[in-house]
Design an enzyme around this catalytic site. Structure first.
Site: not given
Ligand code: DHB
Ligand code: FE
Length: 285
Positions: A193, A59, A12, A240
């Site tokens: 991530h 978030h 997302h 997540e």
């Molecule tokens: C990013 C990824 C995320 O899941 C998020 O909530 C905010 C930023 C990113 O990769 O920049």
């Molecule tokens: Fe996120």
């Protein structure tokens, strides 16, 4: 009765929403991301659901640190895109399905899962970016959406095992709803991530692809993985991914039915700081 015919899984990344909204999808960097969803947009037209049950995480947008529900079901008639700092995304408002959402809340709570009932809530990129990836830029989303928010931001967060069991309870609830609705369940967020600290930028392709393999073939085993594995291997925001187990737990094979078919699988690095993963699984008809 209502039936879950398919599940969809997707990352997302908010920058994906910005790329769409700012008309940058044809840029080589973004083209590679959106190319993975060309199939999916056509698939959505060919397999149009009556309702999407969309599992995502907020978030700290609708819920601040003042109040942190572990599992929250949106029972409202509509949900507005949230202002995440640059104004709300210019996407359609989300039309809910209060009758089905209330039925699911009733059934799942009676089935021993604690849900927070949310009658008013704005929805952030966790919900709007998956809709954009799957539906493009329509004037209205193709069907009602039930937002289902999971806390994966503030510890303690729910285990993969509990998420998988919750998916099974959601399936039972939907199948008890007395209207012949075609329902899709989506699990969103991930893949690997980490957005902060010394490991910021962490991507683990091998781990992500094993996660996709196991999600398809052996989700019950995958659900046994502890949090620390996600965080160590897929980064702090890789957690997540536990939300994908809710959608997978709602598929037919978990309740003794036939195995799903993989309609589509896509993996791409990078999109912003995140590995993008995407799957579409169809239940046997
Ligand atoms: C990013 C990824 C995320 O899941 C998020 O909530 C905010 C930023 C990113 O990769 O920049
Ligand atoms: Fe996120």
């Amino acid at each position: 009765m209502a039936r879950i015919t398919a599940s969809v899984y997707t990352s997302h990344v908010p920058a994906i929403g910005a790329a769409l909204d700012l008309g940058r999808t044809a840029e080589p960097y973004w083209q590679k991301v959106f190319a993975g969803y060309d199939f999916s947009k056509q698939w959505m037209k060919d397999h149009r659901p009556d309702v999407i049950f969309l599992v995502y995480n907020d978030h700290a947008t609708a819920f601040s640190l003042a109040m942190i529900p572990t599992f929250a079901i949106g029972t409202a008639a509509e949900f507005q895109p949230a202002d995440e700092g640059w104004g709300p995304r210019p996407v359609p408002r989300v039309i809910g399905h209060p009758a089905l959402a209330s039925h699911i809340a009733q059934s799942v709570i009676q089935d021993d899962f604690d849900l927070t009932i949310v009658n008013q809530m704005d929805v952030d990129h966790g919900l709007t970016v998956p809709l954009s990836l799957m539906c493009g830029q329509p004037a209205a989303w193709p069907c009602p959406v039930i937002p289902f928010a999971v806390n994966v931001v503030q510890y303690p967060v729910p285990s993969g095992r509990r998420c998988f069991m919750l998916g099974q309870a959601i399936r039972r609830a939907i199948e008890r709803y007395d209207e012949p609705l075609n329902v899709h369940i989506w699990g969103t967020g991930g893949m690997s991530h980490q957005l902060q600290g010394p490991r910021a930028g962490l991507i683990n392709r091998a781990w992500d692809n094993r996660f996709l393999d196991e999600l398809i073939t052996d989700p019950a085993q995958l659900a046994q993985r502890p949090h620390i594995d996600y965080v160590r291997e897929a980064g702090s925001e890789g957690i997540e991914l536990v939300m994908w187990l809710i959608a997978r737990g709602a598929m037919a094979d978990v309740a003794g039915g036939g195995k799903p078919t993989v309609a589509h699988r896509f993996y791409h690095v990078p999109a912003s700081n995140t590995a993008v993963g995407h799957l579409i699984l169809e239940n046997p008809t």
